[in-house]
Scaffold this motif. Sequence first.
Motif, PDB file in Angstrom:
ATOM      1  N   LEU A 141     -65.029-165.416  22.857  1.00 31.67           N
ATOM      2  CA  LEU A 141     -63.758-165.490  22.139  1.00 31.67           C
ATOM      3  C   LEU A 141     -62.639-165.527  23.167  1.00 31.67           C
ATOM      4  O   LEU A 141     -62.466-164.578  23.941  1.00 31.67           O
ATOM      5  CB  LEU A 141     -63.594-164.286  21.220  1.00 31.67           C
ATOM      6  CG  LEU A 141     -62.239-164.146  20.503  1.00 31.67           C
ATOM      7  CD1 LEU A 141     -62.003-165.299  19.540  1.00 31.67           C
ATOM      8  CD2 LEU A 141     -62.154-162.806  19.782  1.00 31.67           C
ATOM      9  N   LEU A 142     -61.877-166.624  23.195  1.00 36.99           N
ATOM     10  CA  LEU A 142     -60.748-166.778  24.111  1.00 36.99           C
ATOM     11  C   LEU A 142     -59.453-166.559  23.345  1.00 36.99           C
ATOM     12  O   LEU A 142     -59.194-167.236  22.343  1.00 36.99           O
ATOM     13  CB  LEU A 142     -60.749-168.177  24.741  1.00 36.99           C
ATOM     14  CG  LEU A 142     -59.548-168.505  25.636  1.00 36.99           C
ATOM     15  CD1 LEU A 142     -59.509-167.591  26.855  1.00 36.99           C
ATOM     16  CD2 LEU A 142     -59.591-169.974  26.064  1.00 36.99           C
ATOM     17  N   VAL A 143     -58.656-165.592  23.813  1.00 39.41           N
ATOM     18  CA  VAL A 143     -57.395-165.253  23.167  1.00 39.41           C
ATOM     19  C   VAL A 143     -56.284-165.184  24.215  1.00 39.41           C
ATOM     20  O   VAL A 143     -56.527-165.256  25.423  1.00 39.41           O
ATOM     21  CB  VAL A 143     -57.487-163.904  22.421  1.00 39.41           C
ATOM     22  CG1 VAL A 143     -58.544-163.965  21.328  1.00 39.41           C
ATOM     23  CG2 VAL A 143     -57.783-162.750  23.392  1.00 39.41           C
ATOM     24  N   GLY A 144     -55.056-165.004  23.730  1.00 38.70           N
ATOM     25  CA  GLY A 144     -53.901-164.808  24.607  1.00 38.70           C
ATOM     26  C   GLY A 144     -52.949-163.811  23.972  1.00 38.70           C
ATOM     27  O   GLY A 144     -53.334-162.718  23.598  1.00 38.70           O
ATOM     28  N   HIS A 145     -51.678-164.201  23.864  1.00 39.18           N
ATOM     29  CA  HIS A 145     -50.642-163.518  23.077  1.00 39.18           C
ATOM     30  C   HIS A 145     -50.067-162.259  23.722  1.00 39.18           C
ATOM     31  O   HIS A 145     -48.857-162.091  23.785  1.00 39.18           O
ATOM     32  CB  HIS A 145     -51.176-163.200  21.681  1.00 39.18           C
ATOM     33  CG  HIS A 145     -50.126-162.882  20.663  1.00 39.18           C
ATOM     34  ND1 HIS A 145     -48.958-163.609  20.533  1.00 39.18           N
ATOM     35  CD2 HIS A 145     -50.066-161.916  19.707  1.00 39.18           C
ATOM     36  CE1 HIS A 145     -48.236-163.113  19.543  1.00 39.18           C
ATOM     37  NE2 HIS A 145     -48.881-162.080  19.031  1.00 39.18           N
ATOM     38  N   THR A 146     -50.909-161.339  24.209  1.00 37.23           N
ATOM     39  CA  THR A 146     -50.387-160.102  24.791  1.00 37.23           C
ATOM     40  C   THR A 146     -49.883-160.296  26.213  1.00 37.23           C
ATOM     41  O   THR A 146     -49.157-159.440  26.731  1.00 37.23           O
ATOM     42  CB  THR A 146     -51.462-159.010  24.824  1.00 37.23           C
ATOM     43  OG1 THR A 146     -52.512-159.401  25.709  1.00 37.23           O
ATOM     44  CG2 THR A 146     -52.017-158.744  23.431  1.00 37.23           C
ATOM     45  N   HIS A 147     -50.278-161.386  26.867  1.00 32.56           N
ATOM     46  CA  HIS A 147     -49.972-161.657  28.277  1.00 32.56           C
ATOM     47  C   HIS A 147     -50.665-160.653  29.206  1.00 32.56           C
ATOM     48  O   HIS A 147     -50.254-160.490  30.356  1.00 32.56           O
ATOM     49  CB  HIS A 147     -48.461-161.643  28.534  1.00 32.56           C
ATOM     50  CG  HIS A 147     -47.710-162.717  27.826  1.00 32.56           C
ATOM     51  ND1 HIS A 147     -46.559-163.289  28.353  1.00 32.56           N
ATOM     52  CD2 HIS A 147     -47.899-163.337  26.640  1.00 32.56           C
ATOM     53  CE1 HIS A 147     -46.082-164.193  27.512  1.00 32.56           C
ATOM     54  NE2 HIS A 147     -46.899-164.235  26.461  1.00 32.56           N
ATOM     55  N   LEU A 148     -51.715-159.999  28.741  1.00 33.94           N
ATOM     56  CA  LEU A 148     -52.439-158.992  29.512  1.00 33.94           C
ATOM     57  C   LEU A 148     -53.881-159.437  29.702  1.00 33.94           C
ATOM     58  O   LEU A 148     -54.610-159.640  28.723  1.00 33.94           O
ATOM     59  CB  LEU A 148     -52.418-157.642  28.791  1.00 33.94           C
ATOM     60  CG  LEU A 148     -51.032-157.081  28.451  1.00 33.94           C
ATOM     61  CD1 LEU A 148     -51.166-155.812  27.623  1.00 33.94           C
ATOM     62  CD2 LEU A 148     -50.219-156.820  29.712  1.00 33.94           C
ATOM     63  N   PRO A 149     -54.350-159.588  30.949  1.00 33.77           N
ATOM     64  CA  PRO A 149     -55.733-160.019  31.173  1.00 33.77           C
ATOM     65  C   PRO A 149     -56.739-159.039  30.572  1.00 33.77           C
ATOM     66  O   PRO A 149     -56.551-157.819  30.592  1.00 33.77           O
ATOM     67  CB  PRO A 149     -55.842-160.056  32.697  1.00 33.77           C
ATOM     68  CG  PRO A 149     -54.441-160.206  33.181  1.00 33.77           C
ATOM     69  CD  PRO A 149     -53.604-159.439  32.207  1.00 33.77           C
ATOM     70  N   LEU A 150     -57.836-159.610  30.063  1.00 35.43           N
ATOM     71  CA  LEU A 150     -58.872-158.814  29.401  1.00 35.43           C
ATOM     72  C   LEU A 150     -60.216-159.502  29.564  1.00 35.43           C
ATOM     73  O   LEU A 150     -60.326-160.714  29.359  1.00 35.43           O
ATOM     74  CB  LEU A 150     -58.543-158.659  27.916  1.00 35.43           C
ATOM     75  CG  LEU A 150     -59.613-158.056  26.999  1.00 35.43           C
ATOM     76  CD1 LEU A 150     -59.783-156.572  27.294  1.00 35.43           C
ATOM     77  CD2 LEU A 150     -59.252-158.270  25.531  1.00 35.43           C
ATOM     78  N   ASP A 151     -61.222-158.736  29.935  1.00 35.68           N
ATOM     79  CA  ASP A 151     -62.611-159.213  29.984  1.00 35.68           C
ATOM     80  C   ASP A 151     -63.446-158.095  29.368  1.00 35.68           C
ATOM     81  O   ASP A 151     -63.667-157.055  29.989  1.00 35.68           O
ATOM     82  CB  ASP A 151     -63.013-159.479  31.434  1.00 35.68           C
ATOM     83  CG  ASP A 151     -64.448-159.985  31.562  1.00 35.68           C
ATOM     84  OD1 ASP A 151     -65.122-160.162  30.528  1.00 35.68           O
ATOM     85  OD2 ASP A 151     -64.894-160.208  32.703  1.00 35.68           O
TER      86      ASP A 151
END
Length: 237
Positions: free
Chosen positions: A154-164
């Motif tokens: 699942l590829l997301v964005g929006h928060t501008h905070l990297p997440l793995d």
Amino acid sequence: MRILMISDIHANPWALDAIQEDAGPCDYVLCAGDVVTYGPNGSACIAWLRDHEAIVARGNHDNAVAFNAHPRASPSKAHLALAMRDWARRSLTASDISWLSRLPVRLLWSAGSTQFEVLHATPLDPMYDYRLRPEISDVDLASLLGGCRSADVLLVGHTHLPLDRKYGPLKIVNPGSAGQPLDGDPRAAYAVWEDGQILLRRVAYDQAALLRDIQNMPIEPDIAAGLTKTLINGKLF
């Protein structure tokens, strides 16, 4: 196979160019939306994505510009978001706005045996939900993933905070913001998927032309100052 993953470009082609050089050759480009607003050159970013035949989902700012809708940005950015929506609608071409209007809110895409779902915010609310942040608990994460459509990644964005993040068999990736990071690191953020492995990356770039063009935009001085401080410091003030 190498896949470049980006999100939240926000009309910053200088960041895109730096990412392209740093990442090296990639077979595909996936983008989780927010191509436009906040930065000075949305047209160049749209052209870059079209030239690279990128697979792109629609972000809340893309939607706001395409349909003259409220961007529903976080309260700390609401005044910037509305001002830049109006400027973007005046500065983009009819073809640019038409392209934004055709972006899907969410999409499924496969590479080999791996299925990717791409959307801007969360499966529960694909354009506006800010809760999928790095510190989210497994319990809260489960409530946001109810609409996930059996993807492997699942590829997301929006928060501008990297997440793995792993949740069961699902891999959740937020590459961070390419064009307007908000985690205190002003370097452009992106991710590379290579044969099942995810690598979150950052790359520095010269912001001089970007900041000059923001100062030359026909916008209120306080809006330009807010955008400039955010880009220099990688966080909101």
